[in-house]
Design a protein around this motif. Structure first.
Motif: not given
Length: 175
Positions: A120-144
């Protein structure tokens, strides 16, 4: 449920008010609020729901996020290895991977050494999406958890990790 300011978080050994409702001298029934599980579930439900709403706006489920994040660090992994790493069944991984392939975020390729195995490998679109999702996880942690000071946060993290280890819990929470 009322909110608690970080400086009002009870210390270990302190009991909340109204912890036991007496129905008779010999019959005590604990209230919901006396159980740690009640409070853990209240927080967990809130944190999980808020994060779920954030990642779904990116057309990704929480379970898909977990797989994408694992592939970000372990690109080229076999589906069976990913299942072990995340504590999921091979069937669950297969369904998640199928959805991520359909979304053109992940590729499945034959292993060059073992034609029967897949990688299994990340496609370029998947590799670009992960940092955005990680930022959402960070944002959620900060809010909660942003109201916790660093000491409280470290204590909570260590306590939860200790409970996970003590209970022998394995795998990533994806529900």
């Amino acid at each position: 449920m009322s909110s608690t300011s970080p400086d009002k978080i009870p210390r270990a050994g302190e009991r909340g008010e109204g912890s036991v409702r007496r129905t008779s001298e010999h019959d005590e029934v604990s209230t919901l609020e006396t159980h740690l599980g009640y409070w853990l579930r209240a927080v967990s439900n809130h944190v999980s729901h808020a994060f779920k709403a954030k990642v779904e706006r990116q057309d990704v489920t929480v379970a898909e996020w977990v797989v994408l994040r694992a592939l970000f660090d372990g690109d080229g992994i076999k589906p069976s290895e990913l299942a072990v790493k995340l504590g999921l069944t091979r069937g669950a991984i297969s369904k998640l991977v199928d959805r991520l392939v359909a979304k053109e975020l992940v590729s499945v390729r034959s292993d060059v050494r073992d034609g029967r195995a897949q990688r299994l490998t990340l496609r370029a679109s998947g590799r670009r999406l992960v940092p955005k999702l990680a930022a959402l996880a960070d944002e959620n942690d900060a809010e909660c958890f942003g109201q916790l000071n660093p000491e409280q946060r470290a204590f909570l993290l260590a306590t939860l990790k200790g409970l996970v280890e003590h209970l022998g819990l394995q795998g990533a929470p994806v529900d």
